[in-house]
Enzyme design. Structure first.
Site, PDB file in Angstrom:
ATOM      1  N   TRP A 105       0.819  -1.212   0.000  1.00  0.00           N
ATOM      2  CA  TRP A 105       0.000   0.000   0.000  1.00  0.00           C
ATOM      3  C   TRP A 105       0.848   1.256   0.000  1.00  0.00           C
ATOM      4  O   TRP A 105       0.572   2.194  -0.743  1.00  0.00           O
ATOM      5  CB  TRP A 105      -0.977  -0.013   1.172  1.00  0.00           C
ATOM      6  CG  TRP A 105      -2.023  -1.066   0.976  1.00  0.00           C
ATOM      7  CD1 TRP A 105      -2.205  -2.200   1.726  1.00  0.00           C
ATOM      8  CD2 TRP A 105      -3.003  -1.136  -0.071  1.00  0.00           C
ATOM      9  NE1 TRP A 105      -3.233  -2.948   1.212  1.00  0.00           N
ATOM     10  CE2 TRP A 105      -3.742  -2.330   0.119  1.00  0.00           C
ATOM     11  CE3 TRP A 105      -3.326  -0.319  -1.155  1.00  0.00           C
ATOM     12  CZ2 TRP A 105      -4.792  -2.711  -0.738  1.00  0.00           C
ATOM     13  CZ3 TRP A 105      -4.360  -0.690  -1.997  1.00  0.00           C
ATOM     14  CH2 TRP A 105      -5.073  -1.870  -1.786  1.00  0.00           C
ATOM     15  N   ASP A 179      -1.782   6.365   6.323  1.00  0.00           N
ATOM     16  CA  ASP A 179      -2.872   5.590   5.725  1.00  0.00           C
ATOM     17  C   ASP A 179      -3.260   4.555   6.772  1.00  0.00           C
ATOM     18  O   ASP A 179      -2.546   3.573   6.971  1.00  0.00           O
ATOM     19  CB  ASP A 179      -2.377   4.933   4.433  1.00  0.00           C
ATOM     20  CG  ASP A 179      -3.412   3.971   3.827  1.00  0.00           C
ATOM     21  OD1 ASP A 179      -4.490   3.790   4.423  1.00  0.00           O
ATOM     22  OD2 ASP A 179      -3.108   3.400   2.759  1.00  0.00           O
ATOM     23  N   LYS A 203     -12.753  -1.649   5.757  1.00  0.00           N
ATOM     24  CA  LYS A 203     -12.022  -2.662   6.515  1.00  0.00           C
ATOM     25  C   LYS A 203     -12.574  -2.764   7.934  1.00  0.00           C
ATOM     26  O   LYS A 203     -12.877  -3.832   8.410  1.00  0.00           O
ATOM     27  CB  LYS A 203     -10.526  -2.323   6.566  1.00  0.00           C
ATOM     28  CG  LYS A 203      -9.897  -1.961   5.222  1.00  0.00           C
ATOM     29  CD  LYS A 203      -9.620  -3.176   4.354  1.00  0.00           C
ATOM     30  CE  LYS A 203      -9.359  -2.833   2.892  1.00  0.00           C
ATOM     31  NZ  LYS A 203      -8.210  -2.000   2.620  1.00  0.00           N
TER      32      LYS A 203
HETATM   33  C1  LIG Z   1      -7.662  -1.440   1.259  1.00  0.00           C
HETATM   34  C2  LIG Z   1      -6.585  -0.456   1.414  1.00  0.00           C
HETATM   35  C3  LIG Z   1      -6.419   0.606   0.513  1.00  0.00           C
HETATM   36  C4  LIG Z   1      -7.245   0.740  -0.757  1.00  0.00           C
HETATM   37  O1  LIG Z   1      -8.462   1.250  -0.536  1.00  0.00           O
HETATM   38  P1  LIG Z   1      -9.488   1.435  -1.763  1.00  0.00           P
HETATM   39  O2  LIG Z   1     -10.729   1.820  -1.032  1.00  0.00           O
HETATM   40  O3  LIG Z   1      -9.594   0.133  -2.484  1.00  0.00           O
HETATM   41  O4  LIG Z   1      -8.970   2.501  -2.632  1.00  0.00           O
HETATM   42  C5  LIG Z   1      -5.421   1.521   0.754  1.00  0.00           C
HETATM   43  N1  LIG Z   1      -4.617   1.409   1.819  1.00  0.00           N
HETATM   44  C6  LIG Z   1      -4.735   0.391   2.694  1.00  0.00           C
HETATM   45  C7  LIG Z   1      -3.804   0.310   3.847  1.00  0.00           C
HETATM   46  C8  LIG Z   1      -5.723  -0.566   2.523  1.00  0.00           C
HETATM   47  O5  LIG Z   1      -5.836  -1.577   3.395  1.00  0.00           O
END
Ligand SMILES: *Cc1c(COP(=O)(O)O)cnc(C)c1O
Length: 372
Positions: A105, A179, A203
């Site tokens: 990521w 993030d 998530k």
């Molecule tokens: C799932 C995830 C993303 C991507 O998110 P999207 O909603 O698919 O754009 C980005 N960063 C992390 C850490 C993730 O777990």
């Protein structure tokens, strides 16, 4: 499948399991939200009903994550990957940004940011196959970075910062961007160390389609000219996340999840502190079992193992399909690992009860006994 009365335990990495109480509440309010005669999906985002839902969700999130007053909470769209462009468009000022690569990521974030700024790699754990965290003291931070980006929980590789870096002590004046998509609300956030946090809701908080941005006030108002208005943090903040139609359903469900989280207690603690205790217990149970087994393996360094996402391998990979089929039979869903890593992955977010991890460990023990 699972026996009568219990839904299967769902270990999906995302979109992921939600608290059953939240799903039931949403079901009971589906056709008529609080006597309005409408479902939440059918309401004007500018009406008083949705206005109340949105304001409550924001206030509850502020309480839940102890977000200080000098941060704005924005409800946006575009997901984590959208933010990979939106953050540099708002914060980079077209200059230099430092990225710490710790898995897929953060690598994606750095790659996308190159389109908007000079995206400097200050550290990377690629040489350990993303199984260790580079110590902050080794990061090659720029003197004049607009911000420093980390992914505080790498969902695919199962690597988590157990403490956010204190950039000031590393000689950087830059704000830290995290993030936190895959561990938001699983543990407290030290906001003194953060300038901006973003995450998709799917998530740990609700359905896909809602993206959270929590941003320090002084970081607003520096967007690049090319930044779309709907993604300009200043404009979104000035319009209380209603510059354009917000993801109303996602905000509503996340709001129910915030209330559910605020009501959780564990060992005298409530809310996120209670969830942290539960998440420690769940992750500890699973890692301890894997480490004690000669049949299964987790390759991540113990000091940075994720409490949320536990990738693991059968040492004999020819048994993978049988493992997954038996897991489904036992009511344990979506355990297949990410294609880039292989093996298995158990995502054990807030909505996963301890009983679900106990059921997984019992299944793994029995599978080992019958296949070793
Ligand atoms: C799932 C995830 C993303 C991507 O998110 P999207 O909603 O698919 O754009 C980005 N960063 C992390 C850490 C993730 O777990």
């Amino acid at each position: 499948m699972a026996g009568a009365g219990r839904r299967p335990y769902n270990f999906s990495a995302g979109p992921a399991a939600m608290p059953e109480a939240v799903l039931q509440r949403a079901a009971s309010e589906m056709l008529d939200w609080h006597g309005s005669g409408m479902s939440v999906m059918e309401m004007s985002h500018r009406g008083k009903e949705f206005g109340a839902i949105c304001a409550q969700a924001e206030a509850d999130l502020r309480t839940l994550l102890a977000v200080p007053e000098h941060f704005h909470i924005l409800f946006m769209q575009g997901g984590g990957l959208g933010e990979n462009a939106i953050v540099p468009m708002n914060l980079s000022r077209g200059g230099q940004v430092d990225f710490v690569i710790t898995g897929s990521w953060s690598a994606k974030s750095q790659k996308e940011a190159q389109r908007y700024c000079q995206a400097h790699v200050a550290a990377s754990n690629a040489d350990s196959n993303h199984t260790q965290l580079p110590a902050p003291s080794t990061w090659q931070l720029s003197a004049d970075a607009s911000y420093v980006h980390i992914c505080s929980n790498e969902t695919i590789h199962g690597v988590e910062f157990q403490e956010l870096p204190d950039l000031a002590t590393l000689g950087s004046q830059a704000p830290l961007v995290i993030d936190f998509s895959s561990h938001v609300a699983s543990r407290p956030v030290d906001w003194r160390r953060v300038g901006l946090a973003f995450g998709g809701a799917q998530k740990n908080l609700g359905p896909a389609g809602l993206t959270l941005v929590i941003v320090r006030d002084d970081l607003l108002g520096h967007a690049l000219e090319i930044c779309p208005s709907a993604f300009n943090y200043r404009i979104v903040a000035d319009n209380q996340s209603m510059y354009n139609t917000p993801p109303t359903w996602g905000i509503y469900i996340a709001g129910l999840t915030f209330q559910w989280l605020l009501g959780q207690t564990e060992g005298g603690l409530t809310g996120v502190a209670a969830m942290e205790q539960r998440n420690l217990a769940k992750a500890g149970l699973l890692y301890d079992f894997i480490d004690a087994s000669a049949f299964y393996e987790n390759k991540v360094s113990p000091d940075c193992r994720s409490r949320m996402n536990v990738p693991f391998f059968l040492r004999d990979e020819s048994r993978n399909d049988a493992f997954l089929a038996g897991a489904r039979e036992a009511g344990l869903l979506q355990l297949k690992g990410h294609k880039s890593v292989g093996g298995m992955r158990a995502s054990i977010y807030n909505a996963m009860p301890l009983e679900g991890v106990q059921a997984l460990v019992a299944y793994m023990r029995e599978f080992e006994r019958s296949h070793a």
